[in-house]
Design an enzyme around this catalytic site. Structure first.
Site, PDB file in Angstrom:
ATOM      1  N   GLU A 199       5.668  19.796 -23.482  1.00  0.00           N
ATOM      2  CA  GLU A 199       5.900  18.453 -24.010  1.00  0.00           C
ATOM      3  C   GLU A 199       6.903  18.516 -25.166  1.00  0.00           C
ATOM      4  OE1 GLU A 199       2.820  16.484 -26.391  1.00  0.00           O
ATOM      5  OE2 GLU A 199       3.103  14.685 -25.185  1.00  0.00           O
ATOM      6  N   LYS A 219      -9.532   7.639 -39.175  1.00  0.00           N
ATOM      7  CA  LYS A 219      -8.531   8.399 -39.916  1.00  0.00           C
ATOM      8  C   LYS A 219      -7.197   8.273 -39.190  1.00  0.00           C
ATOM      9  CE  LYS A 219      -6.703  12.299 -40.053  1.00  0.00           C
ATOM     10  NZ  LYS A 219      -5.334  11.887 -40.440  1.00  0.00           N
ATOM     11  N   GLU A 253      -7.684  12.069 -25.900  1.00  0.00           N
ATOM     12  CA  GLU A 253      -6.466  11.570 -25.230  1.00  0.00           C
ATOM     13  C   GLU A 253      -5.318  12.410 -25.760  1.00  0.00           C
ATOM     14  OE1 GLU A 253      -6.544   9.454 -22.911  1.00  0.00           O
ATOM     15  OE2 GLU A 253      -8.539   8.604 -23.147  1.00  0.00           O
ATOM     16  N   CYS A 286       3.227   8.867 -25.364  1.00  0.00           N
ATOM     17  CA  CYS A 286       2.590   9.874 -24.504  1.00  0.00           C
ATOM     18  C   CYS A 286       2.846   9.563 -23.037  1.00  0.00           C
ATOM     19  CB  CYS A 286       1.100   9.920 -24.787  1.00  0.00           C
ATOM     20  SG  CYS A 286       0.322   8.307 -24.624  1.00  0.00           S
ATOM     21  N   GLY A 323      -4.108  12.439 -29.762  1.00  0.00           N
ATOM     22  CA  GLY A 323      -3.127  13.276 -30.448  1.00  0.00           C
ATOM     23  C   GLY A 323      -2.697  14.418 -29.563  1.00  0.00           C
TER      24      GLY A 323
END
Ligand code: NAD
Length: 481
Positions: free
Chosen positions: A385, A173, A248, A282, A226
């Site tokens: 973040e 997905k 992750e 990331c 994600g």
């Protein structure tokens, strides 16, 4: 407008409910494609196809699986330009970046795992003179693969390739924000002759299609990349079902520059690490920590680099800094910079939206590369973040303070250290809490190495052996002598 289809049982199919989501081109703010808004029923069909295909695919000799995956790699390479255009249109990233990094890496992911399975070996443990124990590794079954929007094809194939190579079938997905390249990949898989059901791709929203995939009883392993919050929700849903899980997640990566570093290189790379892909990687170095005596030079150099980046239409070759991925994300970045100001930070570059680079991009989501100084370690800006083109710069007095500051975060994905002192480089690398430490470089990746984060940056590792192990179940066979 392009109408995207799901890829189920080897066919391109409409979502059962015929419901679609508009896919927005970030550079223009206009819809450029329609993607299936799939539901649990579509996921169920995809999982059924994957489950049916599993026994034959698992029994297919490694050499044949390898050939098919190499054929997909070849087709990605042959379609590089079309894929790069799709990637750039979908994400807002400069097309040169998609051409140079994203698409070649997608092909490399298939090549790497297609050839890795030809060199498999298994362990044998001899128990005194009593028994021989060997370890068989079997594919787990149907894998659920969920990926984000920032490096759509790169990260999606980083999961698909090892899952399929090791004999699993899969339902992927992709992010609903960037569905285009996954759709292209479906077509390339059909062209390559991948047997129906081996890979299925279901488009749709996280809370619907994504959650249904995680919850599905026939999906035995979930590989997710994600945000940390989503990772926590997935872990909660998967834990009582005892699924194999790889997460992750987010990062707030420190980039530590010591005064003895090759300073021109450190400054140029610190800017590249902060702003590549509009800071939406990331692994971006979003916190620059500089030894006191080099602080002014680094601040001046990074600000100059930020101001000199060419902001432009992502589809043009001259563009170095494209659009942010969505209006929501642009607003999130704006709010983060406002917070930095409220917390006492000084914005020395950027700090505002950039004007549209041309008429086509009049409704696009452009934000200037932004540099903030003067924030204390406790500020939210230093801890949370942002995942955009915003970097903070602070100073430290000594190595211990640099390490304490670098580790003072809930994340632990990547870090960078710039120094010419070899002993210090090893010492600092050992003490930093992160899954990867780059010494005098950034984003140099060897696909054989383990990849992933510690703390709230995730659990599990991808890459090389780690991925081959994640997607296979070990079985001990003990033979009495
Ligand atoms: P996200 O968590 O919002 O979405 C990621 C994927 O999860 C999407 O496909 C989404 O549809 C799906 N999803 C959302 N909710 C779900 C649910 N409840 N169940 C199942 N699936 C669900 O992340 P994003 O905004 O697409 O990506 C940005 C984030 O990804 C950043 O935090 C970034 O640091 C992180 N990221 C991490 C890595 C890494 O390797 N550690 C790499 C790239 C991006």
């Amino acid at each position: 407008m392009e109408r995207i289809a799901n890829y189920i049982a080897g066919e391109l199919v409409e979502p059962a409910g015929s419901s679609y989501l508009e896919s927005i081109e970030p550079a223009t703010g206009k819809a450029h494609a329609l993607a299936p808004d799939s539901d649990a029923g579509d996921v169920d069909s995809a999982v059924a196809a994957a489950a049916e295909a599993f026994p034959a695919w698992a029994a297919t000799p490694a050499e044949e699986r390898s050939k098919l995956l190499l054929r997909i790699a070849e087709l990605i390479e042959q379609n590089l330009e079309a894929l790069a255009q799709a990637e750039s249109r979908d994400t807002g990233k400069p097309i040169t970046l998609a051409r140079r990094v994203d698409i070649p890496r997608a092909a490399a992911n298939f090549r790497f795992f297609a050839t890795a399975i030809l060199h498999e070996k298994s362990e044998l443990h001899a128990t005194d003179h009593a028994a021989l124990n060997y370890t068989l590794r079997r594919p787990r079954g149907v894998a659920g693969l969920i990926s984000p929007w920032n490096l759509p094809l790169y990260l999606f194939t980083w999961k698909i390739a090892p899952a399929l190579a090791t004999g699993n079938t899969a339902v992927g997905k992709p992010s609903e924000v960037t569905p285009l390249t996954a759709f292209h990949l479906s077509k390339l898989c059909i062209e390559a002759g991948l047997p129906p059901g081996v890979l299925n791709i279901v488009h749709g929203r996280g809370g619907d299609a994504g959650a249904a995939l995680v919850a599905h009883p026939k999906v035995t392993a979930i590989s997710f990349t994600g945000g940390t919050k989503t990772g926590a929700a997935i872990a909660k849903a998967a834990a009582p079902k005892f699924k194999k899980l790889s997460l992750e997640l987010g990062g707030k990566n420190p980039n530590i520059i010591f005064a003895d570093a090759d300073m021109d290189l450190a400054i140029a790379e610190a800017a590249r690490a902060a702003f590549t892909n509009q800071g939406q990687i990331c692994l971006c170095g979003s916190r620059i920590l500089v030894e006191r005596s080099a602080y002014e030079r680094v601040v001046e150099g990074v600000a100059k680099a930020a101001k000199s980046l060419v902001i432009g239409d992502p589809m043009e070759d001259s563009t170095q800094h494209g659009a942010l991925v969505s209006r929501e994300h642009l607003e999130k970045v704006e709010t983060a910079v406002e917070l930095a100001r409220e917390e006492g930070g000084t914005v020395i570059a950027g700090g505002e939206r950039a004007p549209a680079p041309n008429e086509r991009c009049a409704g696009g989501y452009f934000y200037r590369p932004t540099v903030v100084t003067g924030l204390g370690a406790d500020c939210r800006t230093e801890r949370e973040e942002i995942f955009g083109p915003v970097v903070t710069i602070s100073s430290f007095e000594n190595e211990d303070e640099a390490i304490a500051r670098a580790n003072d975060t809930v994340y632990g994905l990547a870090s960078m250290v710039w120094t010419n002192d070899l002993r210090r480089a090893h010492r600092v690398a050992e003490r930093i809490e992160s899954g990867i430490v780059w010494i005098n470089c950034w984003m140099l990746r060897d696909l054989r190495t383990p990849f992933g984060g510690v703390k709230k940056s995730g659990v599990g590792r991808e890459g090389g052996e780690e991925a081959l192990r994640f997607f296979t179940e070990p079985k001990n066979v003990c033979v009495k002598m």
